[in-house]
Design an enzyme around this catalytic site. Sequence first.
Site, mmCIF file in Angstrom:
data_model
loop_
_atom_site.group_PDB
_atom_site.id
_atom_site.type_symbol
_atom_site.label_atom_id
_atom_site.label_comp_id
_atom_site.label_asym_id
_atom_site.label_seq_id
_atom_site.Cartn_x
_atom_site.Cartn_y
_atom_site.Cartn_z
ATOM 1 N N GLU A 65 0.945 -1.321 0.361
ATOM 2 C CA GLU A 65 0.033 -0.149 0.002
ATOM 3 C C GLU A 65 0.788 1.247 -0.130
ATOM 4 O O GLU A 65 0.457 2.237 -0.527
ATOM 5 C CB GLU A 65 -0.810 -0.002 0.992
ATOM 6 C CG GLU A 65 -1.989 -0.994 1.116
ATOM 7 C CD GLU A 65 -2.941 -1.474 2.082
ATOM 8 O OE1 GLU A 65 -4.196 -1.252 1.797
ATOM 9 O OE2 GLU A 65 -2.253 -1.690 3.263
ATOM 10 N N GLU A 83 -4.072 -9.329 4.149
ATOM 11 C CA GLU A 83 -4.629 -9.140 5.156
ATOM 12 C C GLU A 83 -5.653 -10.306 5.352
ATOM 13 O O GLU A 83 -6.100 -10.637 6.608
ATOM 14 C CB GLU A 83 -5.218 -7.936 5.336
ATOM 15 C CG GLU A 83 -4.226 -6.743 5.457
ATOM 16 C CD GLU A 83 -3.393 -6.284 4.332
ATOM 17 O OE1 GLU A 83 -2.646 -5.347 4.518
ATOM 18 O OE2 GLU A 83 -3.152 -7.058 3.273
#
Length: 259
Positions: free
Chosen positions: A112, A132
């Site tokens: 990210e 995640e």
Amino acid sequence: MDQSINTPPVVVSREEEILIMRLNRPDQRNAMNAALAQGISAAIDQLEGDPTLRAGILTGNGPGLCAGMDLKALLKGEKPITDRGWGGLVRKPPNKPLIVAIEGFAVAGGLELALSCDLIVAAKGAKLGIPEVQRGLVAAAGGLIRLPKRIPYHAAMYLAITGEAITAERAYELGLVNELCEPGGAFSAALRLAKRIAANAPLAVQASKAIVRDSVELDDAAAWELQDRVGLPVILESEDAKEGARSFAEKRQPVWKGR
């Protein structure tokens, strides 16, 4: 054991007009804690605030770029968030160009961070992913928003709901990575790219970045309005535009003033 308190979490240096930011928690795979986020944010502020800097490079010391959240720090109550968002970057990237150089891996929040940059250089074999969901979490630092804008829907969905990583080679095929290099060569390749950018007129570069970035979700009318508002003053009013035409006519290299 964590690094000494005297060791900066982000090592900042400069090469000519390029600001270099190295994440510096190698023993923790550059996992994101509050100090690292604050260091990144301060470095981005330095990049933005210094008119002699033209571009930045984000990279990591150690085996990879960043492995995401430091869960031990999180359990202690640390929040790796600044006014620029998670990791000191993801919600408010700089207006100046930022290149990320990836060796080894950029996973979870590490990917990210990379997606917050304008160009991605990666070493062959590097792993990129947002795992995640494999830990009951959600990639909430921009990965789920930015990935489907950068790569095909089904490729983004694969990363999002399987949590599996892809190689830098596959990311290059998908158009996510701009340049592949041999392992150990990501920073050098990013520096060459940054110098090519820094050789261009800074106002024109920043305006071009803003138009590409901000027009993605606009309809044609709004995109043209954005282009006219951001681009035309550079073309019609800047000293650099006049210098570009003058240097071309005089067959010499331009000397940019950034105004």
